[in-house]
Write a protein that holds these residues in place. Sequence first.
Motif, PDB file in Angstrom:
ATOM      1  N   ALA A 142      11.790  -7.299   7.808  1.00 50.14           N
ATOM      2  CA  ALA A 142      11.130  -6.644   8.865  1.00 50.14           C
ATOM      3  C   ALA A 142       9.699  -6.179   8.066  1.00 50.14           C
ATOM      4  O   ALA A 142       8.719  -6.494   8.896  1.00 50.14           O
ATOM      5  N   LYS A 143       9.641  -5.672   7.096  1.00 50.76           N
ATOM      6  CA  LYS A 143       8.552  -5.275   6.426  1.00 50.76           C
ATOM      7  C   LYS A 143       7.569  -6.435   5.963  1.00 50.76           C
ATOM      8  O   LYS A 143       6.330  -6.150   6.332  1.00 50.76           O
ATOM      9  N   ALA A 144       8.093  -7.386   5.695  1.00 49.39           N
ATOM     10  CA  ALA A 144       7.389  -8.727   5.330  1.00 49.39           C
ATOM     11  C   ALA A 144       6.660  -9.335   6.763  1.00 49.39           C
ATOM     12  O   ALA A 144       5.427  -9.751   6.757  1.00 49.39           O
ATOM     13  N   LEU A 145       7.527  -9.452   7.844  1.00 50.73           N
ATOM     14  CA  LEU A 145       6.856  -9.960   9.087  1.00 50.73           C
ATOM     15  C   LEU A 145       5.765  -8.758   9.624  1.00 50.73           C
ATOM     16  O   LEU A 145       4.842  -9.300  10.059  1.00 50.73           O
ATOM     17  N   LEU A 146       6.047  -7.503   9.413  1.00 51.71           N
ATOM     18  CA  LEU A 146       4.977  -6.485   9.966  1.00 51.71           C
ATOM     19  C   LEU A 146       3.566  -6.794   9.212  1.00 51.71           C
ATOM     20  O   LEU A 146       2.719  -6.452   9.545  1.00 51.71           O
ATOM     21  N   ALA A 147       3.851  -6.647   7.777  1.00 55.75           N
ATOM     22  CA  ALA A 147       2.575  -7.269   7.191  1.00 55.75           C
ATOM     23  C   ALA A 147       1.852  -8.413   7.418  1.00 55.75           C
ATOM     24  O   ALA A 147       0.623  -8.412   7.657  1.00 55.75           O
ATOM     25  N   LYS A 148       2.676  -9.389   7.733  1.00 53.12           N
ATOM     26  CA  LYS A 148       2.009 -10.677   8.284  1.00 53.12           C
ATOM     27  C   LYS A 148       1.443 -10.325   9.472  1.00 53.12           C
ATOM     28  O   LYS A 148       0.032 -10.655   9.626  1.00 53.12           O
ATOM     29  N   LEU A 149       1.889  -9.574  10.564  1.00 52.35           N
ATOM     30  CA  LEU A 149       1.183  -9.362  11.546  1.00 52.35           C
ATOM     31  C   LEU A 149      -0.022  -8.432  11.489  1.00 52.35           C
ATOM     32  O   LEU A 149      -0.861  -8.549  12.169  1.00 52.35           O
ATOM     33  N   SER A 150       0.010  -7.611  10.486  1.00 48.81           N
ATOM     34  CA  SER A 150      -1.239  -6.697  10.352  1.00 48.81           C
ATOM     35  C   SER A 150      -2.152  -7.423   9.719  1.00 48.81           C
ATOM     36  O   SER A 150      -3.502  -6.938  10.148  1.00 48.81           O
ATOM     37  N   GLU A 151      -2.340  -8.599   9.275  1.00 51.83           N
ATOM     38  CA  GLU A 151      -3.140  -9.423   8.902  1.00 51.83           C
ATOM     39  C   GLU A 151      -4.118  -9.906   9.995  1.00 51.83           C
ATOM     40  O   GLU A 151      -5.340 -10.359  10.002  1.00 51.83           O
ATOM     41  N   CYS A 152      -3.410 -10.042  11.313  1.00 53.42           N
ATOM     42  CA  CYS A 152      -4.029 -10.408  12.377  1.00 53.42           C
ATOM     43  C   CYS A 152      -4.280  -9.539  13.402  1.00 53.42           C
ATOM     44  O   CYS A 152      -4.874  -9.793  14.561  1.00 53.42           O
ATOM     45  N   GLY A 153      -3.992  -7.875  13.212  1.00 52.19           N
ATOM     46  CA  GLY A 153      -4.388  -7.113  14.082  1.00 52.19           C
ATOM     47  C   GLY A 153      -3.649  -5.798  13.734  1.00 52.19           C
ATOM     48  O   GLY A 153      -3.521  -5.546  12.337  1.00 52.19           O
ATOM     49  N   ASP A 154      -3.662  -4.821  14.467  1.00 52.63           N
ATOM     50  CA  ASP A 154      -3.266  -3.564  14.270  1.00 52.63           C
ATOM     51  C   ASP A 154      -1.978  -3.179  14.999  1.00 52.63           C
ATOM     52  O   ASP A 154      -1.847  -3.351  16.038  1.00 52.63           O
ATOM     53  N   ILE A 155      -0.917  -2.733  14.022  1.00 54.72           N
ATOM     54  CA  ILE A 155       0.266  -2.117  14.795  1.00 54.72           C
ATOM     55  C   ILE A 155       0.043  -0.492  14.941  1.00 54.72           C
ATOM     56  O   ILE A 155      -0.121   0.243  14.068  1.00 54.72           O
ATOM     57  N   VAL A 156       0.053  -0.450  16.226  1.00 54.54           N
ATOM     58  CA  VAL A 156      -0.387   0.917  16.735  1.00 54.54           C
ATOM     59  C   VAL A 156       0.938   1.691  16.773  1.00 54.54           C
ATOM     60  O   VAL A 156       0.601   3.051  16.582  1.00 54.54           O
ATOM     61  N   ALA A 157       1.828   1.138  17.159  1.00 55.34           N
ATOM     62  CA  ALA A 157       3.175   1.870  17.453  1.00 55.34           C
ATOM     63  C   ALA A 157       4.353   1.217  17.231  1.00 55.34           C
ATOM     64  O   ALA A 157       4.300   0.083  17.353  1.00 55.34           O
ATOM     65  N   ILE A 158       5.528   1.681  16.935  1.00 56.10           N
ATOM     66  CA  ILE A 158       6.886   1.062  16.584  1.00 56.10           C
ATOM     67  C   ILE A 158       8.015   1.932  17.302  1.00 56.10           C
ATOM     68  O   ILE A 158       7.674   3.153  16.862  1.00 56.10           O
ATOM     69  N   SER A 159       8.695   1.556  17.761  1.00 51.07           N
ATOM     70  CA  SER A 159      10.029   2.022  18.289  1.00 51.07           C
ATOM     71  C   SER A 159      10.960   2.342  17.229  1.00 51.07           C
ATOM     72  O   SER A 159      10.742   1.814  15.882  1.00 51.07           O
ATOM     73  N   SER A 160      11.933   2.965  17.461  1.00 52.58           N
ATOM     74  CA  SER A 160      13.162   3.103  16.587  1.00 52.58           C
ATOM     75  C   SER A 160      13.891   1.812  16.311  1.00 52.58           C
ATOM     76  O   SER A 160      13.582   0.874  17.303  1.00 52.58           O
TER      77      SER A 160
END
Length: 169
Positions: A23-41
């Motif tokens: 999950a951390k790796a996928l979120l880092a990949k997504l962060s290269e294309c935009g911003d993660i503004v919020a995340i649920s539990s």
Amino acid sequence: MSPVRHSALIYLTLDLVGGTEKAKALLAKLSECGDIVAISSVYKRYLTPERLDLSARMEFVIRFETMMSVDQCLHVVLSGCEQGAPGLLQRSHAELTLLTFDDMILMSPRLTLPYPQLHQDPLIIRCAAEAWGQYEHPIYQKSLSEIARSALPAKQAEFHIQGKSLVDF
């Protein structure tokens, strides 16, 4: 003219065993294309009545802001998916689903927005409401928080970890 920022909700489900690092790796990949503004539990969903961790999945929703078009965003989301193969050489399962993109309503063979399971699956709507409760569903004309309040309890699921432990805001 400044570029337009789009907001999307993305649903992630991964194997529980080994899923945190994935999950951390996928979120880092997504962060290269935009911003993660919020995340649920992050919730643990059991796939069998025996409630075994080996057959459980971790599930959560992120609110994502990007300057990409809906097609570009869908491509990034689909590129993060992996279907695990059975047997000893099993790769991990990772599924990403584009739930919403701005207030777009779309029904095509490639993509339906908002994603139909958004309001039908109690766990998905609960996670989506945590990530962006004020988002107004363009068809039901209700906020995700309102829809989540009237949803049935999520069966075979329980809280696993805080979503913010997966990202650095």
